[in-house]
Write a protein that holds these residues in place. Structure first.
Motif, short mmCIF file in Angstrom:
data_model
loop_
_atom_site.label_atom_id
_atom_site.label_comp_id
_atom_site.label_asym_id
_atom_site.label_seq_id
_atom_site.Cartn_x
_atom_site.Cartn_y
_atom_site.Cartn_z
N MET A 23 0.84 -1.19 0.00
CA MET A 23 0.00 0.00 0.00
C MET A 23 0.88 1.25 0.00
O MET A 23 1.97 1.23 0.55
CB MET A 23 -0.90 0.01 1.24
CG MET A 23 -1.86 -1.15 1.31
SD MET A 23 -2.72 -1.21 2.90
CE MET A 23 -3.73 0.25 2.79
N PRO A 24 0.41 2.33 -0.60
CA PRO A 24 1.15 3.60 -0.52
C PRO A 24 1.20 4.07 0.94
O PRO A 24 0.21 3.97 1.66
CB PRO A 24 0.33 4.57 -1.36
CG PRO A 24 -0.63 3.75 -2.14
CD PRO A 24 -0.80 2.45 -1.42
N THR A 25 2.36 4.57 1.36
CA THR A 25 2.51 5.03 2.75
C THR A 25 3.00 6.47 2.83
O THR A 25 3.40 6.92 3.89
CB THR A 25 3.49 4.12 3.51
OG1 THR A 25 4.74 4.10 2.83
CG2 THR A 25 2.96 2.70 3.63
N HIS A 26 2.94 7.21 1.73
CA HIS A 26 3.37 8.61 1.74
C HIS A 26 2.40 9.45 2.57
O HIS A 26 1.24 9.06 2.76
CB HIS A 26 3.48 9.14 0.31
CG HIS A 26 2.17 9.13 -0.42
ND1 HIS A 26 1.70 8.01 -1.08
CD2 HIS A 26 1.24 10.09 -0.58
CE1 HIS A 26 0.53 8.28 -1.61
NE2 HIS A 26 0.23 9.54 -1.32
N PRO A 27 2.87 10.61 3.10
CA PRO A 27 1.98 11.49 3.86
C PRO A 27 0.73 11.84 3.07
O PRO A 27 0.80 12.22 1.90
CB PRO A 27 2.83 12.73 4.13
CG PRO A 27 4.23 12.20 4.15
CD PRO A 27 4.24 11.12 3.09
N GLY A 28 -0.41 11.66 3.69
CA GLY A 28 -1.70 11.92 3.06
C GLY A 28 -2.39 10.68 2.53
O GLY A 28 -3.58 10.70 2.27
N SER A 29 -1.64 9.58 2.38
CA SER A 29 -2.26 8.34 1.89
C SER A 29 -3.16 7.76 2.99
O SER A 29 -3.05 8.11 4.16
CB SER A 29 -1.19 7.32 1.51
OG SER A 29 -0.49 6.87 2.66
N ALA A 30 -4.03 6.86 2.60
CA ALA A 30 -4.95 6.25 3.56
C ALA A 30 -4.18 5.53 4.68
O ALA A 30 -4.53 5.67 5.86
CB ALA A 30 -5.88 5.28 2.84
N ALA A 31 -3.14 4.79 4.33
CA ALA A 31 -2.37 4.07 5.34
C ALA A 31 -1.67 5.03 6.30
O ALA A 31 -1.61 4.79 7.51
CB ALA A 31 -1.34 3.16 4.67
N TRP A 32 -1.17 6.13 5.78
CA TRP A 32 -0.51 7.13 6.61
C TRP A 32 -1.50 7.77 7.58
O TRP A 32 -1.20 7.95 8.75
CB TRP A 32 0.15 8.18 5.73
CG TRP A 32 0.93 9.21 6.47
CD1 TRP A 32 2.22 9.10 6.92
CD2 TRP A 32 0.49 10.51 6.86
NE1 TRP A 32 2.61 10.25 7.56
CE2 TRP A 32 1.55 11.14 7.53
CE3 TRP A 32 -0.70 11.20 6.70
CZ2 TRP A 32 1.46 12.42 8.05
CZ3 TRP A 32 -0.80 12.49 7.21
CH2 TRP A 32 0.27 13.08 7.87
#
Length: 86
Positions: A43-52
């Motif tokens: 999953m994407p983990t960049h700031p603002g992503s759902a996981a973040w």
């Protein structure tokens, strides 16, 4: 509701400017663990992503739980917004 405006603005500031919990505390562990799991799942983990956002929310929740427990046992202070809360 007006008294909550400052809190809302501080929360938005965290999300816009980046969130970095104390790395050696429980909140830092929760934040890193949640992002690690998401990364492992691709999953994407960049700031603002759902996981973040989930990682930030759970990390802040961990910090709030610790602070609330400390206040209830007389080892901390509230922000003073609620005169009945100590």
């Amino acid at each position: 509701m007006a008294r909550c405006g400052g809190l809302f603005n501080r929360l938005l500031g965290l999300l816009v400017n980046g969130y970095a919990p104390y790395a050696h505390g429980d909140a830092g562990y929760v934040f890193g663990e949640r992002l690690g799991v998401a990364d492992g799942l691709g999953m994407p983990t960049h700031p603002g992503s759902a996981a973040w956002l989930v990682a930030v929310g759970e990390s802040i929740g961990c910090s709030c739980l610790q602070t609330t427990t400390a206040v209830h046992f007389g080892h901390g202070q509230t922000c003073g917004c609620d005169p009945a809360s100590g």
